[in-house]
Design an enzyme around this catalytic site. Sequence first.
Site: not given
Length: 256
Positions: A236, A201
């Site tokens: 995740r 991210k």
Amino acid sequence: MGILNVTPDSFSDGGRHAALDAAVASARAMREAGVLFVDIGGESTRPGAAPVPAHEELDRVLPVIRALSGEGTVLSVDTMKPEVAAAALAAGAHLINDVTGLRDPQMRAVCADAGAPACLMHMQGEPRTMQRDPHYADVVQEVHGYLHVQAREALAAGVPDVILDPGIGFGKTLDHNLALLRALPELTEGPHPVLIGASRKRLIDFIADVPEAQDRDPGSLALHLHAARHGAAIVRAHAAAAHVQALRVQTALNAG
């Protein structure tokens, strides 16, 4: 939890698993590497992403679920649509991963009727708008409070179990994300398992100047190992095999 995006436009791996054979092979490789979950997504939720019609999302995820059903991996489906969730569970999925936190009562009903647990994520706004000047008076208090309320409502509606996800990168600035990651012990002390999804991210770019998403796996490992040390039950990740290896090493160190 390994990420399997069967989309053309996800921020890191869009288009890589568009063909059924490629998607199934990737999921099987993750399983062989030791992942416990494979999270299948047919609609990108990256910042600015446009919605996908339900029929198109179903065309992407159902063949993959059917091909993998019964092979021993817990299949999670990343969707915010009740009709997609219902069809995915009927096809053999085990878990619904909803970035809207089961705000839609129909989503709660689908999970309850199927006896399927759900991952409840916090997101301020929606994918198209969530990164337009997100703001909070107290990000930790507001996110944790929201997750606890959504968990109570889901369980009261008959959802058998829930996982909580503070939604790293979903309607948050770098400071918001770091505050939530530092406050993980407050969330993981509660009765529900916590999932952290920080893989590749943008906060890694802000911290370490890594503009290309596919180059952010070292930062992803650092964030996820921090999460595991502070009580997260699930991480995740895109680089699933690397995460399994790193978590096994960290577990061995902690056992000493």
